[in-house]
Design a protein around this motif. Structure first.
Motif, short mmCIF file in Angstrom:
data_model
loop_
_atom_site.label_atom_id
_atom_site.label_comp_id
_atom_site.label_asym_id
_atom_site.label_seq_id
_atom_site.Cartn_x
_atom_site.Cartn_y
_atom_site.Cartn_z
N HIS A 53 0.85 -1.19 0.00
CA HIS A 53 0.00 0.00 0.00
C HIS A 53 0.89 1.24 0.00
O HIS A 53 1.91 1.27 0.69
CB HIS A 53 -0.91 0.03 1.22
CG HIS A 53 -2.01 1.06 1.11
ND1 HIS A 53 -3.15 0.84 0.37
CD2 HIS A 53 -2.12 2.31 1.61
CE1 HIS A 53 -3.93 1.90 0.43
NE2 HIS A 53 -3.33 2.81 1.18
N ASP A 54 0.52 2.25 -0.78
CA ASP A 54 1.28 3.50 -0.83
C ASP A 54 0.93 4.36 0.38
O ASP A 54 -0.25 4.61 0.65
CB ASP A 54 0.96 4.28 -2.11
CG ASP A 54 1.50 3.58 -3.35
OD1 ASP A 54 2.54 2.91 -3.24
OD2 ASP A 54 0.88 3.70 -4.42
N LEU A 55 1.95 4.84 1.09
CA LEU A 55 1.76 5.70 2.25
C LEU A 55 2.36 7.07 1.97
O LEU A 55 3.43 7.16 1.37
CB LEU A 55 2.42 5.09 3.49
CG LEU A 55 1.93 3.71 3.92
CD1 LEU A 55 2.72 3.23 5.13
CD2 LEU A 55 0.45 3.73 4.23
N PRO A 56 1.71 8.14 2.42
CA PRO A 56 2.29 9.48 2.23
C PRO A 56 3.51 9.68 3.11
O PRO A 56 3.69 8.99 4.11
CB PRO A 56 1.14 10.41 2.65
CG PRO A 56 0.34 9.59 3.61
CD PRO A 56 0.42 8.18 3.10
N TYR A 57 4.34 10.62 2.72
CA TYR A 57 5.53 10.93 3.51
C TYR A 57 5.12 11.42 4.89
O TYR A 57 4.03 11.93 5.10
CB TYR A 57 6.35 12.01 2.83
CG TYR A 57 7.21 11.54 1.70
CD1 TYR A 57 8.32 12.26 1.31
CD2 TYR A 57 6.92 10.37 1.00
CE1 TYR A 57 9.13 11.84 0.25
CE2 TYR A 57 7.71 9.94 -0.05
CZ TYR A 57 8.81 10.68 -0.42
OH TYR A 57 9.59 10.26 -1.45
N GLY A 58 6.05 11.28 5.84
CA GLY A 58 5.78 11.70 7.20
C GLY A 58 5.60 13.21 7.31
O GLY A 58 6.31 13.98 6.68
N ALA A 59 4.65 13.63 8.17
CA ALA A 59 4.38 15.06 8.36
C ALA A 59 5.60 15.77 8.94
O ALA A 59 5.91 16.90 8.59
CB ALA A 59 3.18 15.24 9.28
N SER A 60 6.31 15.09 9.84
CA SER A 60 7.48 15.72 10.46
C SER A 60 8.57 15.98 9.43
O SER A 60 9.29 16.97 9.50
CB SER A 60 8.02 14.83 11.58
OG SER A 60 8.40 13.57 11.08
#
Length: 203
Positions: free
Chosen positions: A157-164
């Motif tokens: 599954h594709d996950l977005p980059y970390g907010a931090s």
């Protein structure tokens, strides 16, 4: 085994080159099994990647992972599971579909993506506990899962980059932009003989 001659329930994470990047020793032992052969770890398993900070966890650790990773700003938890389903704690399918997310995920330090990889087998057995590996978002919602107990399929599954990570990049870019503007301001010619285009009062 550790250098002190003790054994630990351990999960390791390799980098894209195949080198060992970090190893984690289970910190919350399941007394029914773990106490008979392994010692308890004490440190979180953390790795800063190009996507965000990754943490590691093992099965029964789930009861204390929120405390272990408090303040660590996780992007994703890689959660290795060897679930043992039974009437009082529920079958594996229900655990991954409902109980895990409702009870533990999306709260405190576990407001991060979670990849929960459960063990599987190549044939059917009489006991419950295999399969149903799942991926969750920071709110504990299940994004993808394998609806089966047996087999060797891999879940993606594709996950977005970390907010931090994005926050850090944004701060660095704004800081660089501010520095460039400051330099341009200092190098600009005076607007008039009596006042510069940018002086310390306007900085």
């Amino acid at each position: 085994a550790g250098s002190e001659g003790k054994y630990y329930n351990t999960v390791c994470l390799a980098n894209p080159k195949g080198d060992l990047a970090v190893h984690y020793r289970k910190t919350h032992l399941w007394s029914f099994v773990d106490d008979s052969w392994c010692s308890c770890g004490s440190e979180p398993g953390l790795l800063d990647t190009e996507f965000g900070r990754v943490g590691l966890g093992i099965c029964y650790d789930i009861h204390r992972l929120g405390q272990l990773y408090e303040g660590k700003d996780l992007w994703c938890l890689l959660y290795s599971v060897a679930w043992y389903g039974h009437p009082t704690e529920g079958p594996a399918e229900r655990w991954f579909r409902r109980d895990l997310s409702e009870t533990y995920l999306g709260k405190g330090a576990l407001q991060c993506h979670v990849v929960a990889a459960n063990w599987s087998t190549d044939r059917e057995y009489s006991w419950d506990g295999m399969g149903y590996s799942s991926i969750y978002d920071p709110l504990g919602r299940r994004l993808a899962f394998l609806n089966e107990e047996n087999g060797d399929r891999i879940l993606y599954h594709d996950l977005p980059y970390g907010a931090s990570l994005w926050k850090g990049q944004l701060c660095r870019r704004l800081k660089s932009l501010g520095l460039l503007l400051r330099r341009a301001c200092l190098r600009a010619p005076p607007a008039s003989p009596s006042r510069a285009l940018c002086d310390d009062d306007d900085a």
